[in-house]
Motif scaffolding. Structure first.
Motif, PDB file in Angstrom:
ATOM      1  N   VAL A 220      26.064  24.055  28.970  1.00 14.19           N
ATOM      2  CA  VAL A 220      27.391  24.366  29.502  1.00 14.19           C
ATOM      3  C   VAL A 220      27.555  25.871  29.682  1.00 14.19           C
ATOM      4  N   LEU A 221      27.154  26.611  28.666  1.00 13.65           N
ATOM      5  CA  LEU A 221      27.300  28.066  28.691  1.00 13.65           C
ATOM      6  C   LEU A 221      26.485  28.691  29.816  1.00 13.65           C
ATOM      7  N   GLY A 222      25.291  28.146  30.060  1.00 14.12           N
ATOM      8  CA  GLY A 222      24.456  28.675  31.135  1.00 14.12           C
ATOM      9  C   GLY A 222      25.114  28.535  32.493  1.00 14.12           C
ATOM     10  N   VAL A 223      25.739  27.383  32.731  1.00 16.72           N
ATOM     11  CA  VAL A 223      26.445  27.180  33.998  1.00 16.72           C
ATOM     12  C   VAL A 223      27.613  28.155  34.114  1.00 16.72           C
ATOM     13  N   LEU A 224      28.354  28.319  33.030  1.00 14.47           N
ATOM     14  CA  LEU A 224      29.482  29.252  33.033  1.00 14.47           C
ATOM     15  C   LEU A 224      29.014  30.670  33.371  1.00 14.47           C
ATOM     16  N   ALA A 225      27.949  31.112  32.723  1.00 16.21           N
ATOM     17  CA  ALA A 225      27.456  32.472  32.935  1.00 16.21           C
ATOM     18  C   ALA A 225      26.999  32.684  34.374  1.00 16.21           C
ATOM     19  N   HIS A 226      26.224  31.745  34.898  1.00 16.83           N
ATOM     20  CA  HIS A 226      25.700  31.912  36.258  1.00 16.83           C
ATOM     21  C   HIS A 226      26.783  31.712  37.314  1.00 16.83           C
ATOM     22  N   PHE A 227      27.760  30.876  37.017  1.00 16.76           N
ATOM     23  CA  PHE A 227      28.879  30.699  37.949  1.00 16.76           C
ATOM     24  C   PHE A 227      29.677  31.996  38.061  1.00 16.76           C
ATOM     25  N   LEU A 228      29.990  32.606  36.932  1.00 18.22           N
ATOM     26  CA  LEU A 228      30.752  33.857  36.958  1.00 18.22           C
ATOM     27  C   LEU A 228      29.961  34.966  37.644  1.00 18.22           C
ATOM     28  N   GLU A 229      28.662  34.974  37.420  1.00 12.90           N
ATOM     29  CA  GLU A 229      27.814  35.973  38.070  1.00 12.90           C
ATOM     30  C   GLU A 229      27.788  35.776  39.580  1.00 12.90           C
ATOM     31  N   ARG A 230      27.778  34.522  40.004  1.00 12.61           N
ATOM     32  CA  ARG A 230      27.720  34.218  41.434  1.00 12.61           C
ATOM     33  C   ARG A 230      29.077  34.411  42.119  1.00 12.61           C
ATOM     34  N   VAL A 231      30.125  33.911  41.503  1.00  8.71           N
ATOM     35  CA  VAL A 231      31.447  33.922  42.128  1.00  8.71           C
ATOM     36  C   VAL A 231      32.134  35.284  42.018  1.00  8.71           C
ATOM     37  N   LYS A 232      31.898  35.968  40.907  1.00 10.57           N
ATOM     38  CA  LYS A 232      32.503  37.284  40.661  1.00 10.57           C
ATOM     39  C   LYS A 232      34.028  37.260  40.821  1.00 10.57           C
ATOM     40  N   PRO A 233      34.714  36.468  39.990  1.00 11.14           N
ATOM     41  CA  PRO A 233      36.177  36.410  40.088  1.00 11.14           C
ATOM     42  C   PRO A 233      36.806  37.732  39.667  1.00 11.14           C
ATOM     43  N   SER A 234      38.011  37.983  40.155  1.00 11.95           N
ATOM     44  CA  SER A 234      38.698  39.228  39.809  1.00 11.95           C
ATOM     45  C   SER A 234      39.051  39.266  38.327  1.00 11.95           C
ATOM     46  N   LYS A 235      39.268  38.100  37.726  1.00 11.85           N
ATOM     47  CA  LYS A 235      39.488  38.020  36.283  1.00 11.85           C
ATOM     48  C   LYS A 235      38.918  36.705  35.770  1.00 11.85           C
ATOM     49  N   LYS A 236      38.433  36.723  34.539  1.00 12.52           N
ATOM     50  CA  LYS A 236      37.828  35.542  33.946  1.00 12.52           C
ATOM     51  C   LYS A 236      38.906  34.660  33.325  1.00 12.52           C
ATOM     52  N   GLN A 237      38.807  33.369  33.609  1.00  9.06           N
ATOM     53  CA  GLN A 237      39.834  32.420  33.201  1.00  9.06           C
ATOM     54  C   GLN A 237      39.413  31.654  31.946  1.00  9.06           C
ATOM     55  N   PRO A 238      40.106  31.823  30.824  1.00 15.72           N
ATOM     56  CA  PRO A 238      39.803  31.010  29.639  1.00 15.72           C
ATOM     57  C   PRO A 238      40.209  29.552  29.872  1.00 15.72           C
TER      58      PRO A 238
END
Length: 476
Positions: A112-130
């Motif tokens: 799960v964590l791996g998908v989260l990390a790579h998704f954030l790296e790919r999408v580059k959101p303006s802020k991270k959503q908990p």
């Protein structure tokens, strides 16, 4: 003896909602995501060799429910699994204020964590959503039916929905991009050197079709499976495997060593066995056998797909047996239980072919069988596997189960008809390629012929699961 039934989509959702409401009273999840597992008909251990694989999705999978949390009050994500097969702690908190990296424990969380990390790296959101999520799966863990990929794709789908209204520089993911992201997550966070097949199938499969995937360029084509007189039978030996234990990685390494000695990037580029024979004296016997399997399996898979496209089930079955023999003798990833299940299936008239499926060292077999012979095939496996179960897994009186007889039970899914809107929340979270699994689950509740059965056999604490997964869209 109690018969066990594979959870339907509706049951997964109900379990998750009940658990969520119990843990978080007066709160409701707002997102639900789902992704299916898969069974590979032929083409084993060749995706990381840039070869051809030939899987299909199955009507079991992973569902995630959850919601966004207020980022002004927390930066943490709460993740919990409901899986009974997980022996480690079942929940984990991840702080988005920190740099994400693999964790030592619990191991399951890295998928799960791996998908989260790579998704954030790919999408580059303006802020991270908990967020907080609960996860449930009906895919047997360690059964070779891609439980890990279904978790990864479901998680990626959840994140797509979570960030759907957030401004970002690169949010849109194609289905192939999504599969590649999930595959990379498993490689880098779970430390499994897998190929693309599992995640690709979970993202792109469609009903009544198998999917011939070219793992060199990530293209694919659908092969129809419309003959209602032929079924695909998946049999779970209930022997568990853990691919990150080293045996999988060793075989990946063996294949790459062989490719390097042959002067190629991948074994897909080898044109014939003669080319392999010319350098046989330069490699170890083990490396030679691993390469021979990969080269012949790639060729078999292409031929098998064409045979199935022409409804030549005899030829397809012959290639399934060849594949199993190669996996057993050259790649050495089978085991006694899988070998026995294949031989039991082979002894039944009306069975075209059978083989182990998945990474190996346990898990499942897949059998192509005439619908008229399904009952006989199951009965033969029931009677033949009984002695083997007792031989390899003697009864332990301390487990409280003194019945060593195998019983077979036809577990019909509920005959009540759920209105389609009851599935709306689940459908929202699915990628388009996965929607058919929800449709299958819905239709199964409205059909009571043999194609809507989940066959279950239990021997003491051992379970052999039979899933009829072909032609389940009867009546459409």
């Amino acid at each position: 003896m109690t018969a066990e039934k594979t959870a339907t989509l509706e049951e997964l959702k109900a379990t998750l909602l009940e658990s969520y409401r119990k843990e978080f009273p007066d709160d409701e999840p707002t997102i639900c995501a789902f992704a299916p597992g898969r069974v590979n008909l032929i083409g084993e251990h060749v995706d990381y060799n840039d070869g051809f694989v030939f899987p299909m999705a199955i009507p079991v999978g992973t569902m995630i429910v959850g919601k966004a949390l207020d980022e002004s009050t927390t930066t943490k994500c709460y993740i919990r699994t409901l899986s009974k097969d997980v022996g480690e702690q079942k929940s984990v908190e991840i702080d988005l204020a920190n740099e994400l990296s693999p964790i030592k424990s619990p191991k399951w969380a890295n998928y799960v964590l791996g998908v989260l990390a790579h998704f954030l790296e790919r999408v580059k959101p303006s802020k991270k959503q908990p967020f907080r999520i609960l996860i449930a799966t009906s895919v047997p863990i360690g059964g070779g039916l891609s439980s890990s990929a279904s978790v990864e794709v479901a998680m990626c789908t959840f994140l797509e929905l979570l960030y759907s209204n957030s401004p970002s520089s690169n949010q849109q993911l194609s289905k192939v991009d999504k599969a590649l992201l999930c595959c990379k997550a498993e490689q880098t966070y779970a430390n499994v050197p897998c190929g693309i097949m599992d995640q690709y199938t979970s993202c792109l499969a469609k009903a009544d079709h198998a999917l011939l995937i070219d793992c060199r360029d990530n293209t694919s084509r659908y092969i129809p499976m419309l003959n209602k007189n032929v079924c695909v039978l998946v049999t779970n030996s209930n022997v568990k495997h853990e691919l990150s234990a080293g045996t999988y990685a060793e075989r990946v390494h063996n294949c790459q060593v062989a490719a390097n000695l042959l002067g190629h990037k991948k074994l897909r580029e080898v044109t014939s066995l003669k080319e392999l024979e010319n350098v046989r004296d330069k490699m170890s016997p083990t490396t030679y056998k691993r390469a021979r399997h990969a080269i012949t399996e790639i060729q078999r898979t292409e031929i098998a797909a064409e045979a199935l496209n022409k409804n030549d089930y005899t030829e397809f079955g012959r290639l399934m047996y060849e594949s199993h023999q190669s996996l057993r003798d050259d790649f050495e990833v089978s085991c006694d239980e899988l070998d026995q299940l294949v031989e039991l299936a082979r002894s039944v008239d009306g069975v075209y072919g059978s083989r182990m499926t998945g990474g190996g060292f346990g898990g499942c077999t897949v059998t192509l069988v005439a619908k008229s012979s399904v009952g006989k095939c199951i009965e033969t496996m029931k009677n033949g596997y009984k002695e083997k179960c007792q031989q390899f897994h003697p009864r332990n009186d301390s487990d409280g189960d003194s019945d060593t007889q195998i019983q077979i039970c036809f577990s019909y899914l509920s005959s009540s008809k759920f209105p389609l809107q009851n599935y709306q929340k689940a459908l929202i979270g699915m990628s388009c390629a996965c929607v058919f699994v929800a449709v299958i689950s819905l239709l199964l509740t409205q059909s009571l012929d043999t194609q809507s059965l989940f066959y279950k056999i239990r021997c003491s604490k051992r379970i052999v699961d039979y899933l009829l997964i072909s032609n389940i869209l009867t009546g459409m």
